[in-house]
Design a protein around this motif. Structure first.
Motif, PDB file in Angstrom:
ATOM      1  N   CYS A 108      30.226  28.784  46.890  1.00 30.78           N
ATOM      2  CA  CYS A 108      30.038  29.848  45.919  1.00 30.78           C
ATOM      3  C   CYS A 108      30.562  31.140  46.624  1.00 30.78           C
ATOM      4  O   CYS A 108      31.226  32.061  45.958  1.00 30.78           O
ATOM      5  N   ASN A 165      34.516  22.728  39.591  1.00 28.52           N
ATOM      6  CA  ASN A 165      33.726  22.210  38.427  1.00 28.52           C
ATOM      7  C   ASN A 165      32.973  20.927  38.728  1.00 28.52           C
ATOM      8  O   ASN A 165      31.902  20.663  38.438  1.00 28.52           O
ATOM      9  N   PRO A 223      34.630  33.947  35.057  1.00 27.22           N
ATOM     10  CA  PRO A 223      34.359  33.471  36.263  1.00 27.22           C
ATOM     11  C   PRO A 223      33.614  34.125  37.136  1.00 27.22           C
ATOM     12  O   PRO A 223      32.727  33.779  38.051  1.00 27.22           O
ATOM     13  N   LYS A 231      34.101  31.488  46.890  1.00 26.04           N
ATOM     14  CA  LYS A 231      34.863  31.658  45.496  1.00 26.04           C
ATOM     15  C   LYS A 231      34.615  33.116  44.941  1.00 26.04           C
ATOM     16  O   LYS A 231      35.311  33.541  44.166  1.00 26.04           O
ATOM     17  N   LEU A 253      31.807  29.239  33.852  1.00 24.12           N
ATOM     18  CA  LEU A 253      32.893  29.479  34.444  1.00 24.12           C
ATOM     19  C   LEU A 253      34.167  29.509  33.507  1.00 24.12           C
ATOM     20  O   LEU A 253      35.135  30.026  33.655  1.00 24.12           O
ATOM     21  N   ALA A 277      30.120  34.105  36.553  1.00 25.66           N
ATOM     22  CA  ALA A 277      29.545  32.780  36.795  1.00 25.66           C
ATOM     23  C   ALA A 277      29.499  32.458  38.362  1.00 25.66           C
ATOM     24  O   ALA A 277      28.180  31.964  38.800  1.00 25.66           O
ATOM     25  N   TRP A 278      30.461  32.838  39.097  1.00 28.99           N
ATOM     26  CA  TRP A 278      30.243  32.760  40.412  1.00 28.99           C
ATOM     27  C   TRP A 278      28.897  33.597  41.121  1.00 28.99           C
ATOM     28  O   TRP A 278      28.328  33.131  41.891  1.00 28.99           O
TER      29      TRP A 278
END
Length: 101
Positions: free
Chosen positions: A96, A4, A51, A99, A47, A54-55
């Protein structure tokens, strides 16, 4: 938590870059900087809820930003600002992707 912080810093960096470009007379820099920065901050907000989505969103956003910056870098052949932004965007894209996977 660290993700974040990295993404918020990146989003604020894009917004600041847009304002600096506008200060030098570029309205498109303001529009693109604000737009992309706000979208990154939206991704950070997402996120907290979804999540994985969002990724994926942040990865797609960074791919589009990278393509735009590559085009601009090839056109201008100037490292500042497009080359520097491209390097930072590629680093965030790799972050990114790690993740997302």
């Amino acid at each position: 938590m660290i993700a974040n912080i990295v993404l918020i810093a990146y989003g604020l960096f894009l917004i600041l870059g847009g304002f600096l470009g506008f200060k030098k007379g570029s309205k498109i820099s303001l529009i693109m900087g604000l737009g992309s920065g706000i979208l990154v901050l939206l991704g950070v907000w997402l996120l907290t809820f979804t999540p994985k989505t969002a990724w994926a969103f942040l990865t797609c956003l960074n791919v589009l930003l990278s393509l735009s910056l590559i085009s601009r870098f090839i056109k201008t052949r100037a490292f500042m600002p497009s080359g520097m932004l491209l390097l930072i965007t590629l680093a965030v894209l790799i972050f990114c992707l790690t993740k997302l996977i």
